[in-house]
Design a protein around this motif. Structure first.
Motif, PDB file in Angstrom:
ATOM      1  N   UNK A 192       1.017   4.404  -2.496  1.00 41.06           N
ATOM      2  CA  UNK A 192       0.808   5.740  -1.945  1.00 41.06           C
ATOM      3  C   UNK A 192       1.963   6.693  -2.289  1.00 41.06           C
TER       4      UNK A 192
ATOM      5  N   UNK B  27      -9.459   5.068   9.296  1.00 38.20           N
ATOM      6  CA  UNK B  27      -8.586   3.892   9.309  1.00 38.20           C
ATOM      7  C   UNK B  27      -7.595   3.992  10.477  1.00 38.20           C
TER       8      UNK B  27
ATOM      9  N   UNK C 114      -3.556  14.899  -4.919  1.00 36.52           N
ATOM     10  CA  UNK C 114      -4.361  13.894  -4.210  1.00 36.52           C
ATOM     11  C   UNK C 114      -5.580  13.526  -5.046  1.00 36.52           C
ATOM     12  N   UNK C 115      -6.631  13.000  -4.418  1.00 37.20           N
ATOM     13  CA  UNK C 115      -7.791  12.561  -5.186  1.00 37.20           C
ATOM     14  C   UNK C 115      -7.621  11.162  -5.760  1.00 37.20           C
ATOM     15  N   UNK C 116      -6.674  10.401  -5.255  1.00 35.16           N
ATOM     16  CA  UNK C 116      -6.446   9.039  -5.766  1.00 35.16           C
ATOM     17  C   UNK C 116      -7.442   8.042  -5.172  1.00 35.16           C
ATOM     18  N   UNK C 117      -8.047   8.418  -4.074  1.00 39.87           N
ATOM     19  CA  UNK C 117      -9.005   7.516  -3.430  1.00 39.87           C
ATOM     20  C   UNK C 117      -8.348   6.596  -2.421  1.00 39.87           C
ATOM     21  N   UNK C 118      -9.193   5.983  -1.578  1.00 39.66           N
ATOM     22  CA  UNK C 118      -8.701   5.216  -0.419  1.00 39.66           C
ATOM     23  C   UNK C 118      -7.769   4.054  -0.763  1.00 39.66           C
ATOM     24  N   UNK C 119      -7.887   3.463  -1.938  1.00 36.56           N
ATOM     25  CA  UNK C 119      -7.043   2.313  -2.266  1.00 36.56           C
ATOM     26  C   UNK C 119      -5.623   2.729  -2.621  1.00 36.56           C
ATOM     27  N   UNK C 120      -5.414   4.021  -2.837  1.00 36.28           N
ATOM     28  CA  UNK C 120      -4.086   4.476  -3.267  1.00 36.28           C
ATOM     29  C   UNK C 120      -3.489   5.519  -2.338  1.00 36.28           C
ATOM     30  N   UNK C 121      -4.105   5.760  -1.209  1.00 35.22           N
ATOM     31  CA  UNK C 121      -3.491   6.688  -0.275  1.00 35.22           C
ATOM     32  C   UNK C 121      -4.415   7.793   0.166  1.00 35.22           C
TER      33      UNK C 121
ATOM     34  N   UNK D 127       2.135  13.660  -7.585  1.00 36.48           N
ATOM     35  CA  UNK D 127       1.536  14.922  -7.125  1.00 36.48           C
ATOM     36  C   UNK D 127       2.577  15.972  -6.742  1.00 36.48           C
TER      37      UNK D 127
ATOM     38  N   UNK E  83       0.837  -1.200   0.000  1.00 35.25           N
ATOM     39  CA  UNK E  83       0.000   0.000   0.000  1.00 35.25           C
ATOM     40  C   UNK E  83       0.877   1.258   0.000  1.00 35.25           C
TER      41      UNK E  83
ATOM     42  N   UNK F 147      -9.275  -0.002  -8.582  1.00 42.75           N
ATOM     43  CA  UNK F 147     -10.713  -0.062  -8.294  1.00 42.75           C
ATOM     44  C   UNK F 147     -11.465  -1.060  -9.172  1.00 42.75           C
TER      45      UNK F 147
ATOM     46  N   UNK G 252      -8.900   7.843   5.603  1.00 41.40           N
ATOM     47  CA  UNK G 252      -7.613   7.552   6.239  1.00 41.40           C
ATOM     48  C   UNK G 252      -7.623   7.916   7.720  1.00 41.40           C
TER      49      UNK G 252
ATOM     50  N   UNK H 269      -3.776  10.498   2.430  1.00 41.13           N
ATOM     51  CA  UNK H 269      -3.780  10.967   3.807  1.00 41.13           C
ATOM     52  C   UNK H 269      -4.484  12.318   3.832  1.00 41.13           C
TER      53      UNK H 269
END
Lengths: 317, 317
Positions: free
Chosen positions: A166, B162, B145-152, A173, A162, A202, B159, B154
């Motif tokens: 990340x 989590x 950012x904006x990658x979504x929960x599966x890719x990070x 970014x 993960x 996804x 997150x 913070x």
């Protein structure tokens, strides 16, 4: 002629069930691998069938019969609660009416793969998930971690994978340093740019924690090449492992023992690599009485030796 | 009598689609909420229907007709690529043949909710996911950012939630400090001990990122009571937000602008709370020319004002 006595060890995980048969000198006489025996995953009937097949075929290969089995130790993933143990115990009593049996969580038999069947010490497993389990000379047991990917478990293959994802997104970014992980990840997933990771991540047809855990080796690969981001990921996760190993030592009052075997098991640490090196380095400082060892045999063989040792102990008493 | 001119803003997210109609003075004349318009989630037909219904009903409520609409701005989640924009553009041309239209990602109209329809500045959204988007005076755009929960990501609710789960498990393992989060979490999920979190977390009938994001308020709740673990979670995630806001400022050369509006949007930060306070404190040090503002209207209203402003600009030229 004295009837032969057989000792069986069984290691049942999420994908396969290995049984190993040894004689009273600990020599391997037979082994057999069948399918998954975690009944929470495959249901009771399939789990029972896998366990029966694995034991029966291993005993057949040993040249003996089920009546010759005098002691069996089983380590099965997902078998923790008293009702789990009662259920599986019933199956064993039916199949092997002459045998004593002990049923453990699979972490216990992973320990015996490094101690050659002795039930003393601590094991840490870092595969897709991670856990540490320990047992002291009085039989007291404890564990740390093992909550699984949805609840944390830094130090696991899933969490390392993960972090690979990340930090690649963060590099894109420009919120963190550029890293060799980017090219390594894109190559591994056969895509050309970071945005395509979204489709990969996804895709509802292609989920599963192991998919992310399979990215963990990219961190060791890039850390070897000196990549600072990869090194910091491994630093973080090796420290996490040390932290929960230490909690097992503390809870079992093992900190003042002279030497405690610490078995490093699971794909990420069960051999020399930059991640296990980091782990051992930190352990040397934080837990100097821990003696890290790699598995010397399969967990099935460790369990068989544990069955033999248990039998001998009981005879002495 | 001069024919009335109508301006429409549409904000289409993962759960609802809001259209707002204003007159040439920016007065709200009508609005209407319909269902999800992200066609990646619900399919083209359902998305088109939601958009048509939302616009048509809002216009009907305004007392006007679709022919009166001269400009519409749409912000729709999941609409990013040229082919997405072409598809949705086709729908709008059919429904509103007399109107000019502009289609954006929903982050853009979130920005206008804080700038009252001006398309300059930076927005940071922390809801279930998080993203930062910015646009300069020349119309250059960028995001982080904006990658979504599966890719990070913070800084997102997911997150933070989590981490709540993770630190509660670590407290139980004694690998981290005891925390007020434990009781708060057990109460929230109506369970009595940490082991039951496993059933909650892996229940296949009850998944979804939002479930974890809904735990984020526990961190602010316990941080308010002085809990050190909760405070450190909020510290980490507010720093993450600052990091990616700063990357947007850097990529758009906004660091030397005199003042840049920074809209704080999304459930975790769109109002005064310990998390947004921490964020603003760090921003004051790291990005002194950022002027944090909360949304002053809905994103739908912001988009309607943007439509009006765009129309006026085009008339001037």
């Amino acid at each position: 002629m004295k009837k032969q006595q057989l000792f069986v060890g069984l290691d049942g995980g999420g994908t396969k069930t290995l049984s190993v048969v040894v004689d009273s000198d600990g020599n391997e006489l037979g082994k057999f691998v069948s399918t998954c025996s975690n009944y929470h995953s495959v249901g009771e009937e399939a789990a029972k069938r896998a366990i029966y097949e694995s034991i029966s075929e291993a005993v057949k290969k040993s040249g003996g019969s089920l009546e010759d089995v005098v002691e069996i130790c089983l380590g099965i993933s997902g078998v923790d609660r008293p009702e789990d143990i009662e259920l599986v115990g019933g199956w064993i009593r039916s199949l092997l009416p002459n045998a004593q049996y002990k049923i453990f969580n699979d972490a216990v038999v992973a320990l015996t793969s490094g101690t050659m069947g002795k039930l003393f010490g601590v094991v840490v497993i870092s595969g897709t998930g991670c856990i540490s389990f320990g047992i002291d000379h009085h039989g007291n047991k404890t564990r740390s971690a093992g909550w699984g990917p949805a609840l944390g478990d830094d130090g696991s293959g899933y969490q390392i994978g993960f972090d690979v994802l990340k930090y690649v997104c963060m590099a894109k970014d420009e919120t963190n340093d550029k890293t060799l992980l980017t090219q390594a990840l894109l190559d591994k997933l056969q895509v050309t740019k970071e945005e395509q990771l979204i489709t990969w991540a996804y895709d509802p047809k292609n989920q599963g924690w192991h998919r992310v855990a399979e990215l963990a080796p990219l961190a060791t690969e890039c850390a070897l090449k000196g990549d600072k981001v990869a090194i910091s990921i491994l630093d973080h996760h090796s420290s996490a492992l040390v932290k929960f190993i230490k909690s097992v030592f503390t809870k079992l009052n093992l900190l003042n023992e002279k030497e405690v075997p610490l078995v490093l098991a699971g794909g990420n640490i069960e051999r020399d690599c930059i991640f296990s090196d980091k782990l051992k380095e930190k352990l040397a400082k934080e837990l100097p009485n821990a003696v890290p060892v790699y598995p010397k045999c399969t967990a099935g063989m460790g369990a068989a030796l544990l069955a033999l040792n248990t039998f001998k102990e009981n005879k002495k008493e």
